[in-house]
Design a protein around this motif. Structure first.
Motif, short mmCIF file in Angstrom:
data_model
loop_
_atom_site.label_atom_id
_atom_site.label_comp_id
_atom_site.label_asym_id
_atom_site.label_seq_id
_atom_site.Cartn_x
_atom_site.Cartn_y
_atom_site.Cartn_z
N ASP A 178 8.44 -1.20 1.44
CA ASP A 178 8.91 -1.27 2.82
C ASP A 178 10.23 -0.55 3.03
N LEU A 179 10.89 -0.09 1.95
CA LEU A 179 12.16 0.61 2.06
C LEU A 179 11.97 2.10 1.76
N GLU A 180 12.33 2.93 2.73
CA GLU A 180 12.09 4.36 2.59
C GLU A 180 12.85 4.95 1.41
N GLN A 181 14.06 4.42 1.12
CA GLN A 181 14.83 4.97 0.01
C GLN A 181 14.12 4.76 -1.33
N ASN A 182 13.33 3.70 -1.44
CA ASN A 182 12.58 3.48 -2.67
C ASN A 182 11.40 4.45 -2.81
N ILE A 183 10.83 4.83 -1.68
CA ILE A 183 9.76 5.84 -1.69
C ILE A 183 10.33 7.21 -2.04
N THR A 184 11.49 7.51 -1.47
CA THR A 184 12.15 8.79 -1.77
C THR A 184 12.47 8.90 -3.26
N ALA A 185 12.95 7.81 -3.85
CA ALA A 185 13.27 7.81 -5.28
C ALA A 185 12.02 7.99 -6.12
N ALA A 186 10.93 7.32 -5.74
CA ALA A 186 9.68 7.44 -6.48
C ALA A 186 9.15 8.87 -6.45
N ALA A 187 9.35 9.53 -5.32
CA ALA A 187 8.84 10.90 -5.17
C ALA A 187 9.51 11.86 -6.15
N ARG A 188 10.72 11.54 -6.60
CA ARG A 188 11.42 12.41 -7.55
C ARG A 188 10.71 12.46 -8.90
N LEU A 189 9.88 11.45 -9.17
CA LEU A 189 9.09 11.45 -10.41
C LEU A 189 7.68 11.98 -10.18
N GLY A 190 7.35 12.32 -8.95
CA GLY A 190 6.01 12.79 -8.64
C GLY A 190 5.08 11.72 -8.12
N ILE A 191 5.62 10.51 -7.87
CA ILE A 191 4.82 9.41 -7.33
C ILE A 191 4.68 9.60 -5.82
N ALA A 192 3.47 9.53 -5.31
CA ALA A 192 3.25 9.60 -3.87
C ALA A 192 3.69 8.29 -3.24
N GLY A 193 4.00 8.30 -1.94
CA GLY A 193 4.54 7.10 -1.34
C GLY A 193 3.99 6.76 0.02
N VAL A 194 3.94 5.47 0.29
CA VAL A 194 3.60 4.94 1.61
C VAL A 194 4.72 3.97 2.00
N VAL A 195 5.39 4.27 3.11
CA VAL A 195 6.39 3.34 3.64
C VAL A 195 5.63 2.29 4.44
N HIS A 196 5.62 1.07 3.91
CA HIS A 196 4.80 0.01 4.50
C HIS A 196 5.39 -0.52 5.79
N ARG A 197 4.55 -0.61 6.81
CA ARG A 197 4.93 -1.25 8.07
C ARG A 197 3.93 -2.35 8.45
N ASP A 198 2.65 -2.09 8.23
CA ASP A 198 1.63 -3.10 8.49
C ASP A 198 0.39 -2.77 7.66
N ALA A 199 -0.46 -3.77 7.46
CA ALA A 199 -1.60 -3.61 6.56
C ALA A 199 -2.58 -2.51 7.00
N PRO A 200 -2.96 -2.43 8.27
CA PRO A 200 -3.92 -1.38 8.65
C PRO A 200 -3.40 0.03 8.38
N THR A 201 -2.13 0.29 8.69
CA THR A 201 -1.56 1.62 8.47
C THR A 201 -1.49 1.94 6.99
N THR A 202 -1.06 0.96 6.19
CA THR A 202 -0.99 1.17 4.74
C THR A 202 -2.38 1.41 4.16
N ALA A 203 -3.36 0.65 4.62
CA ALA A 203 -4.74 0.84 4.14
C ALA A 203 -5.23 2.25 4.45
N ALA A 204 -4.93 2.74 5.65
CA ALA A 204 -5.37 4.08 6.04
C ALA A 204 -4.70 5.14 5.17
N GLU A 205 -3.40 4.97 4.89
CA GLU A 205 -2.69 5.94 4.07
C GLU A 205 -3.21 5.93 2.62
N LEU A 206 -3.49 4.75 2.09
CA LEU A 206 -4.03 4.69 0.74
C LEU A 206 -5.41 5.34 0.67
N ALA A 207 -6.22 5.15 1.70
CA ALA A 207 -7.54 5.78 1.74
C ALA A 207 -7.41 7.30 1.70
#
Length: 216
Positions: A178-207
């Motif tokens: 849920d914290l964008e800075q944690n997604i930004t940090a993960a991306a530095r290792l090549g990890i893709a990221g989803v900034v969580h706001r609600d379940a339907p949006t996160t589910a769509a991004e994971l799909a």
């Protein structure tokens, strides 16, 4: 949101992802204490002594009570009355009482796993028993908690350890936080990221990001 499709594993944050909003919980606790709602979070991010207490607790160097006693003193220094009885200020317990499981997100974790993807949790610990009520070994293939490994997000080492435990390479993995800075940090290792706001949006991004479900 960053990254490329066809990933095969997902790391989920805990607070604010599998639960209701941590930010809202902190604001509500601030109101209960008679403070400006954003004060607690502002101190933890901007006040050096408060930030140091949080980092030490999340890295497992101090326990819940030591963190609470120190943070209560910082709150008092900013004009907030915090009572401490024999049990201490109970700030983290009172915070955790304001968090509720997000049933839709718990179900999403199960679905992602049922589709054949590996799922793990990577969480900065906050409180000695902050995961009470969740059967983490049943939910996840691997669990990584900052207080147990001695390093916290957004440290690269935290993400690397979580991937190692999950058995996936960073470039095969998605982080949901849920914290964008944690997604930004993960991306530095090549990890893709989803900034969580609600379940339907996160589910769509994971799909979009994950490889197709395993037909078997």
């Amino acid at each position: 949101m960053t990254g490329t499709p066809a990933r095969r594993a997902v790391l989920f944050d805990f607070g604010g992802v599998l639960t209701t909003s941590v930010v809202a919980a902190f604001e509500d606790l601030g109101r209960e204490l008679g403070a400006e709602p954003r004060l607690l979070l502002r101190l933890l991010s901007k006040d050096a002594p408060s930030s140091a207490l949080l980092v030490a607790h999340e890295e497992g160097r101090i326990g819940e009570r030591e963190f609470e006693d120190g943070f209560a003193e910082r709150l008092r220094a900013h004009g907030v009355t915090v009572d401490s009885g024999a049990a201490g200020p109970r700030l983290l317990i009172r915070l955790q009482e304001r968090l509720r499981p997000d049933a839709d997100m718990v179900a999403l974790v199960a679905k992602v796993r049922a589709d054949g993807h590996r799922v793990g949790m990577l969480s900065n610990s906050l409180g000695d028993d902050c995961y009470a009520g969740f059967d983490l070994p049943a939910l996840f293939d691997a669990v990584t908690v900052s207080g147990e490994i001695g390093v916290r997000k957004p440290s690269r080492r935290a993400y690397a350890i979580a991937c190692e435990r999950l058995g996936s390479l960073p470039e095969e993995t998605v982080m949901v936080d849920d914290l964008e800075q944690n997604i930004t940090a993960a991306a530095r290792l090549g990890i893709a990221g989803v900034v969580h706001r609600d379940a339907p949006t996160t589910a769509a991004e994971l799909a979009r990001l994950l490889s197709p479900p395993d037909p078997h």
